[in-house]
Design an enzyme around this catalytic site. Structure first.
Site, PDB file in Angstrom:
ATOM      1  N   GLU A 284       0.825  -1.217   0.000  1.00 33.81           N
ATOM      2  CA  GLU A 284       0.000   0.000   0.000  1.00 33.81           C
ATOM      3  C   GLU A 284       0.858   1.266   0.000  1.00 33.81           C
ATOM      4  OE1 GLU A 284      -2.981   0.196   3.080  1.00 33.81           O
ATOM      5  OE2 GLU A 284      -4.321  -1.143   1.997  1.00 33.81           O
ATOM      6  N   HIS A 305       9.000 -26.606  -1.864  1.00 31.58           N
ATOM      7  CA  HIS A 305       8.379 -27.723  -2.568  1.00 31.58           C
ATOM      8  C   HIS A 305       7.185 -27.267  -3.393  1.00 31.58           C
ATOM      9  CE1 HIS A 305      10.849 -30.649  -0.276  1.00 31.58           C
ATOM     10  NE2 HIS A 305      10.893 -29.608   0.547  1.00 31.58           N
ATOM     11  N   LYS A 419     -14.040  -0.258  -3.294  1.00 29.33           N
ATOM     12  CA  LYS A 419     -15.055   0.101  -2.293  1.00 29.33           C
ATOM     13  C   LYS A 419     -16.223   0.823  -2.960  1.00 29.33           C
ATOM     14  CE  LYS A 419     -12.238   0.659   1.882  1.00 29.33           C
ATOM     15  NZ  LYS A 419     -11.695   1.622   2.829  1.00 29.33           N
TER      16      LYS A 419
HETATM   17  O1  PA5 Z   1      -3.957   0.780   5.779  1.00 30.51           O
HETATM   18  C1  PA5 Z   1      -5.098   1.153   5.591  1.00 30.51           C
HETATM   19  O2  PA5 Z   1      -5.423   2.334   5.650  1.00 30.51           O
HETATM   20  C2  PA5 Z   1      -6.207   0.154   5.300  1.00 30.51           C
HETATM   21  O3  PA5 Z   1      -5.744  -1.138   5.186  1.00 30.51           O
HETATM   22  C3  PA5 Z   1      -7.208   0.181   6.438  1.00 30.51           C
HETATM   23  O4  PA5 Z   1      -6.551  -0.146   7.630  1.00 30.51           O
HETATM   24  C4  PA5 Z   1      -8.362  -0.767   6.192  1.00 30.51           C
HETATM   25  O5  PA5 Z   1      -9.002  -0.451   4.989  1.00 30.51           O
HETATM   26  C5  PA5 Z   1      -9.365  -0.687   7.325  1.00 30.51           C
HETATM   27  O6  PA5 Z   1      -9.801   0.630   7.494  1.00 30.51           O
HETATM   28  P1  PA5 Z   1     -10.572   1.088   8.786  1.00 30.51           P
HETATM   29  O7  PA5 Z   1      -9.675   0.922   9.953  1.00 30.51           O
HETATM   30  O8  PA5 Z   1     -10.935   2.496   8.530  1.00 30.51           O
HETATM   31  O9  PA5 Z   1     -11.789   0.198   8.907  1.00 30.51           O
END
Ligand code: PA5
Length: 444
Positions: A284, A305, A419
């Site tokens: 990310e 393996h 989303k």
């Molecule tokens: O790193 C990030 O921002 C995402 O992986 C969020 O942690 C994930 O989408 C969950 O979001 P939230 O904590 O708002 O539910």
């Protein structure tokens, strides 16, 4: 002391791979330190091991003690950065089989990290006749997967304990000021813990997001924070000897030389979820603007393996970052067999750990000979101090790496695309036009 081995990296890189990046690394260091680079408002994690909220930390420990005394199970609801860090540390420091072998405290179940009906039903079946508590974790408070799971477990708790009883078993970790979960927690009177404004999901394991569930598993979170603080102090020192600088420079140089995939290699099943956490952190943070190494992971020797063939002889697009632990927690020797039908008596009396160490040496050399650069990192023990150190090390090196790559390491604009489509297809108010467009495309 965690040690780094670059012997099997340097033959693959041109001279000056590190020195030529020192000035860019120093700029990145200052941006992280002062929070004035791209995404700088999300660098609250940089000084977190020193500046964390001590009052909340004590509440986390107290809540963990309460849950350990009144609950046979804890359901931890969250996804992505609100899930992976906690599971990584519980598995690394306790065990991936924690729920099968623990003799103290509650079982820990992770829910709301997907939309599998069967997965959720299994957890419900397991906990419904136990005394259980819920920790719902969502910074935004609006993420569909955990929000849906929380509705279900909230209803289950209220049915079992009544509204007041349920209230005493629900712990909400969310934004300090805003969001649907914050509103609900205020209205219902749940005990609340905070995801700090300046810390994004994937950098939040050392906040209440990770620490609450981790403490419930009986991990010493003060020692974990101390390990992170030691790393913070060590890695703040600029220069070519800084292991985070070396790692960030190596990754960048390998990427520029044409490598596209970084494989995080572990030799312990307990490390598997740590690698999942690492994949989110790097994926990310760097995967944007058409750039970034693809973070993948393997567990050796099991995956030798399955993936070993490709690593040895497939397309030469990867390098390995290996995290190994110097000592096993326990030892077992290979027994003598008088018949020696399997021909293994040459190993009799040797420890399994010795066999694993020779396997690792052999694998490393084979892969290096096959054209796979290797960065080695040896951790003295599978304990809190080492876990805290590793977490901070990878976070800090990730921030440096993102700035070397000239991306914002603290946003994730690409996550919104799925989303928005999902909200539209589910008929969320405000997404009517998008829904019509998607339905047209999906139905041909
Ligand atoms: O790193 C990030 O921002 C995402 O992986 C969020 O942690 C994930 O989408 C969950 O979001 P939230 O904590 O708002 O539910």
């Amino acid at each position: 002391m965690i040690t780094t081995n670059l012997t099997n990296l340097t033959p693959f890189l041109p001279d000056g791979w590190l020195t030529s990046r020192l000035s860019a690394l120093d700029k990145a260091r200052v941006m992280l330190e002062e929070g004035n680079g791209p995404g700088g408002s999300f660098t609250g994690w940089v000084h977190l091991p020193r500046d964390y909220d001590k009052e909340e930390f004590a509440r986390i420990q107290a809540a963990a003690e309460k849950i350990r005394s009144d609950s046979q199970a804890l359901v931890v609801i969250g996804i992505g950065g609100s899930y992976l860090g906690a599971r990584a540390v519980v598995e690394l420091l306790r065990s991936p089989n924690y729920n099968l072998i623990h003799t103290d405290g509650p079982e820990i179940h992770f829910a709301g990290n997907g939309l599998s009906t069967d997965g959720l039903m299994e957890i419900i079946d397991r906990v419904k006749d136990m005394d259980f508590s819920v920790n719902v974790i969502s910074k935004s408070g609006t993420t569909t997967e955990p929000a849906v799971a929380f509705r279900i477990f909230k209803a289950l708790l209220e049915e079992k304990y009544g509204k007041q009883g349920a209230r005493e078993r629900i712990y909400a970790t969310t934004d300090a000021h805003r969001g649907a979960l914050k509103g609900l927690a205020d209205a219902e009177g749940y005990e609340e813990f905070v995801v700090p404004d300046a810390v994004g999901g994937r950098y939040s394991v050392l906040t209440a997001v990770g620490l609450r569930p981790i403490a419930c598993a009986g991990v010493d979170i003060a020692a974990l924070m101390q390990g992170a603080a030691d790393a913070m102090n060590a890695l703040a020192v600029p220069g070519a000897d800084n292991p985070a600088w070396q790692y960030a420079a190596a990754r960048h140089a390998l990427y520029e030389s044409g490598k596209k995939v970084e494989l995080l290699v572990g030799y312990e099943p307990s490390f598997r979820f740590f690698a999942e956490w690492w994949k989110q952190l790097y994926g990310e943070s760097e995967g944007k603007q058409g750039k970034g190494l693809f973070p993948a992971s393997v567990e050796f020797t099991a995956d030798l393996h399955s993936m070993g063939q490709y690593i040895q002889q497939g397309e030469r697009l990867m390098f390995e970052t290996v995290v190994s632990f110097a000592r096993s927690r326990r030892q077992i020797d290979i027994p003598v067999d008088p018949d020696n039908v399997d021909g293994l008596n040459f190993l009799a009396g040797k420890s399994l750990e010795y066999v694993a160490a020779q396997a690792m040496r052999g694998v490393t050399m084979a892969h290096v000979d096959g054209g796979v650069p290797n960065i080695g990192r040896t951790v003295p023990a599978r304990d809190e101090a080492a876990a805290g150190w590793l977490i901070y090390f990878f976070e800090y090196a990730c921030g440096l790496s993102g700035y070397l790559l000239e991306v914002n390491p603290f946003d994730q604009p690409g996550v919104e695309a799925y989303k928005n489509n999902m909200y539209a297809l589910l008929g969320k108010p405000g997404y009517e036009e998008k829904k019509a467009e998607l339905e047209r495309r999906l139905n041909g």
